[in-house]
Enzyme design. Structure first.
Site, PDB file in Angstrom:
ATOM      1  N   HIS A 297      38.859   4.883 -11.831  1.00 31.05           N
ATOM      2  CA  HIS A 297      39.052   3.792 -10.941  1.00 31.05           C
ATOM      3  C   HIS A 297      38.040   4.073  -9.938  1.00 31.05           C
ATOM      4  CE1 HIS A 297      40.397   1.475  -7.950  1.00 31.05           C
ATOM      5  NE2 HIS A 297      40.651   2.530  -6.949  1.00 31.05           N
TER       6      HIS A 297
ATOM      7  N   CYS B  97      46.145   0.717  -7.290  1.00 30.11           N
ATOM      8  CA  CYS B  97      44.852   1.296  -7.836  1.00 30.11           C
ATOM      9  C   CYS B  97      45.203   1.823  -9.215  1.00 30.11           C
ATOM     10  CB  CYS B  97      44.074   2.341  -7.150  1.00 30.11           C
ATOM     11  SG  CYS B  97      43.811   1.712  -5.566  1.00 30.11           S
TER      12      CYS B  97
ATOM     13  N   ASN C 233      35.716  -1.826  -4.356  1.00 30.45           N
ATOM     14  CA  ASN C 233      36.838  -1.202  -5.160  1.00 30.45           C
ATOM     15  C   ASN C 233      37.999  -2.487  -5.365  1.00 30.45           C
ATOM     16  OD1 ASN C 233      39.590  -0.395  -5.603  1.00 30.45           O
ATOM     17  ND2 ASN C 233      39.493   1.331  -3.851  1.00 30.45           N
TER      18      ASN C 233
HETATM   19  O1  UT7 Z   1      41.603   3.048  -3.925  1.00 31.92           O
HETATM   20  C1  UT7 Z   1      42.557   3.574  -3.384  1.00 31.92           C
HETATM   21  C2  UT7 Z   1      42.023   4.672  -3.047  1.00 31.92           C
HETATM   22  N1  UT7 Z   1      41.257   4.616  -1.850  1.00 31.92           N
HETATM   23  C3  UT7 Z   1      40.427   5.881  -1.520  1.00 31.92           C
HETATM   24  O2  UT7 Z   1      40.265   6.595  -2.416  1.00 31.92           O
HETATM   25  C4  UT7 Z   1      39.697   5.721  -0.416  1.00 31.92           C
HETATM   26  C5  UT7 Z   1      39.373   7.030  -0.015  1.00 31.92           C
HETATM   27  N2  UT7 Z   1      38.968   7.276   1.297  1.00 31.92           N
HETATM   28  C6  UT7 Z   1      37.358   6.811   1.539  1.00 31.92           C
HETATM   29  O3  UT7 Z   1      36.854   6.446   0.654  1.00 31.92           O
HETATM   30  C7  UT7 Z   1      36.684   7.077   2.936  1.00 31.92           C
HETATM   31  O4  UT7 Z   1      37.700   7.891   3.756  1.00 31.92           O
HETATM   32  C8  UT7 Z   1      36.230   5.860   3.658  1.00 31.92           C
HETATM   33  C9  UT7 Z   1      35.144   5.448   2.889  1.00 31.92           C
HETATM   34  C10 UT7 Z   1      37.522   4.855   3.763  1.00 31.92           C
HETATM   35  C11 UT7 Z   1      35.875   6.250   4.983  1.00 31.92           C
HETATM   36  O5  UT7 Z   1      34.931   7.285   5.090  1.00 31.92           O
HETATM   37  P1  UT7 Z   1      35.222   8.487   6.082  1.00 31.92           P
HETATM   38  O6  UT7 Z   1      34.070   9.414   5.963  1.00 31.92           O
HETATM   39  O7  UT7 Z   1      36.467   9.089   5.610  1.00 31.92           O
HETATM   40  O8  UT7 Z   1      34.977   7.912   7.465  1.00 31.92           O
HETATM   41  P2  UT7 Z   1      36.216   7.876   8.785  1.00 31.92           P
HETATM   42  O9  UT7 Z   1      37.286   7.103   8.365  1.00 31.92           O
HETATM   43  O10 UT7 Z   1      36.519   9.375   9.008  1.00 31.92           O
HETATM   44  O11 UT7 Z   1      35.395   7.213  10.035  1.00 31.92           O
HETATM   45  C12 UT7 Z   1      34.193   7.957  10.419  1.00 31.92           C
HETATM   46  C13 UT7 Z   1      33.428   7.378  11.425  1.00 31.92           C
HETATM   47  C14 UT7 Z   1      34.679   6.578  12.513  1.00 31.92           C
HETATM   48  O12 UT7 Z   1      33.946   6.515  13.607  1.00 31.92           O
HETATM   49  P3  UT7 Z   1      34.177   7.612  14.779  1.00 31.92           P
HETATM   50  O13 UT7 Z   1      35.714   7.884  15.206  1.00 31.92           O
HETATM   51  O14 UT7 Z   1      33.683   8.978  14.081  1.00 31.92           O
HETATM   52  O15 UT7 Z   1      33.445   7.263  15.987  1.00 31.92           O
HETATM   53  C15 UT7 Z   1      34.938   5.119  11.900  1.00 31.92           C
HETATM   54  O16 UT7 Z   1      35.274   4.423  13.164  1.00 31.92           O
HETATM   55  O17 UT7 Z   1      33.093   5.827  10.737  1.00 31.92           O
HETATM   56  C16 UT7 Z   1      33.698   4.809  11.500  1.00 31.92           C
HETATM   57  N3  UT7 Z   1      33.665   3.604  10.547  1.00 31.92           N
HETATM   58  C17 UT7 Z   1      32.661   2.847  10.212  1.00 31.92           C
HETATM   59  N4  UT7 Z   1      31.583   2.733  10.789  1.00 31.92           N
HETATM   60  C18 UT7 Z   1      30.598   1.608  10.339  1.00 31.92           C
HETATM   61  C19 UT7 Z   1      34.707   3.293   9.826  1.00 31.92           C
HETATM   62  N5  UT7 Z   1      34.555   2.236   9.054  1.00 31.92           N
HETATM   63  C20 UT7 Z   1      33.307   1.895   9.229  1.00 31.92           C
HETATM   64  C21 UT7 Z   1      32.492   0.782   8.888  1.00 31.92           C
HETATM   65  N6  UT7 Z   1      31.220   0.828   9.265  1.00 31.92           N
HETATM   66  N7  UT7 Z   1      32.587   0.028   7.666  1.00 31.92           N
END
Ligand code: UT7
Length: 335
Positions: A262, A114, A292
């Site tokens: 970014h 990135c 992204n």
């Molecule tokens: O460009 C490089 C740098 N990258 C970044 O900066 C990314 C930084 N991180 C993020 O943007 C966020 O952490 C994400 C968007 C990737 C994820 O969001 P989050 O709020 O951190 O969600 P999480 O990973 O903690 O997941 C929460 C819940 C989980 O379910 P449970 O365990 O709470 O039941 C996941 O399984 O959401 C679930 N989940 C989804 N549900 C529906 C994960 N992905 C999805 C999805 N659709 N696509």
């Protein structure tokens, strides 16, 4: 000493639009979750056979070169940033040099995910500042869709990333108060595996292991991201490196005319905007349309902002990135 200025910009994204609803048909996800957590509404995926990382980069580069008012023959050096090269080796830099019919100029590949475009700009800027080169072509291009786990198992990563390319021509600028004022690069390899694609590689999973095991369910083929950990680090490092760039030039936050972060996650951009108390018209986001696109996200956003007349001569433009490595950086530009 010279400065370098951005004399031409271009971008290319594949025509094929993939909406959140399209993804919800092939994995357990939904538009509401994706928009709420990331701001993304749609992204582009290449049609296989029509585009590669290199071909998208070439298309973006042609526009940038034309807008710079030069030809490919005038380019003295190529810097290509990507995490998704056409080949394991050689990198796409030489393919661009070939496909644009350039002289036998040097071609360098940058592996900083990135932050790749910011690193690439920094390299180009140094070559121009020392007087070694006059015109350097910088490309960021990614083809993510061919390497994502498009099942529910991979949904935390695969809904975020999109395909596309952006390019800039950097040209010698005699006025050292104009153009790229400074670049600031950082890395923290301690967190290398928090956002990574481990296999194939010559560390943990050799190509020969993969062939021998032939296991289609092996998760190490796909990118891994510790989303919340990455998010927390991103907001801190983005802020630090923007402040570092401003301080190095005796500038204040109020001097910023346009911040191009970014496009990692709209929530990250909004957090930074609020922290720096920047008005809506001083931060450009397009992750809603493209997802992204890692190394391509800044040059795509920068080109769009410029095309829309949001960047004018004399403006202070700040580019900032954070991502896998971890690596992060900023570029301070007087347009
Ligand atoms: O460009 C490089 C740098 N990258 C970044 O900066 C990314 C930084 N991180 C993020 O943007 C966020 O952490 C994400 C968007 C990737 C994820 O969001 P989050 O709020 O951190 O969600 P999480 O990973 O903690 O997941 C929460 C819940 C989980 O379910 P449970 O365990 O709470 O039941 C996941 O399984 O959401 C679930 N989940 C989804 N549900 C529906 C994960 N992905 C999805 C999805 N659709 N696509």
């Amino acid at each position: 000493m010279y400065n370098s200025k951005i004399s031409g910009l271009g971008f290319y994204v594949p025509e094929n639009i993939v909406t959140n609803d399209d993804l919800s048909k092939i994995m357990d996800t939904n538009d509401e979750w994706i928009q709420e957590r990331t701001g993304i509404q749609q992204r582009r995926h290449v049609i296989r056979g029509e585009d590669t990382t290199t071909s998208m980069g070439v298309k973006a580069a042609k526009i940038a070169i034309e807008r710079a008012g030069i030809t490919a023959q005038d380019i003295d050096f190529v810097v290509f940033a990507t995490l998704s090269p056409d080949y394991y080796f050689p990198g796409p830099g030489v393919l661009v040099q070939r496909d644009l019919g350039m002289r036998t100029v040097g071609a360098l590949d940058v592996r900083n995910q990135c932050s790749g475009f910011v690193y690439a700009i920094s390299i180009a800027d140094q070559y121009i500042k020392t007087g070694m080169y006059k015109n350097v072509l910088v490309i960021g291009s990614e083809l993510h869709s061919g390497g994502l786990d498009m099942t529910t198992r991979g949904r935390g990563v695969s809904v975020i990333f999109g395909d596309g390319a952006g390019a800039a021509v950097l040209t010698r600028e005699e006025d050292t108060k104009k153009g790229i004022l400074s670049t600031h690069l950082h890395a923290e390899g301690q967190h290398a595996e928090e956002l990574a694609l481990i296999a194939p590689g010559m560390g943990k999973r050799w190509v020969t292991d993969i062939i021998a095991e032939n296991d289609p369910n092996d998760e190490s083929y796909y990118p891994y991201m510790n989303g919340q950990f990455v998010f927390k680090n991103a907001v801190v490092r983005f802020s630090e490196v923007i402040n570092e760039g401003l301080k190095a030039n005796d500038l204040q936050v109020s001097d910023i005319d346009m911040l191009i972060p970014h496009q990692a996650n709209l929530r990250i951009s909004q957090f930074i905007q609020q922290k720096f108390k920047l008005a809506d018209d001083k931060v450009y986001n397009n992750i809603q349309k493209y997802g992204n696109t890692t190394a391509a996200s800044i040059p795509i956003a920068l080109t769009e902002a410029w095309e829309q007349g949001k960047i004018k001569e004399g403006d202070l433009v700040v580019l900032a990135a954070f991502g896998s490595g971890f690596t992060w950086g900023s570029v301070i530009v007087r347009w």
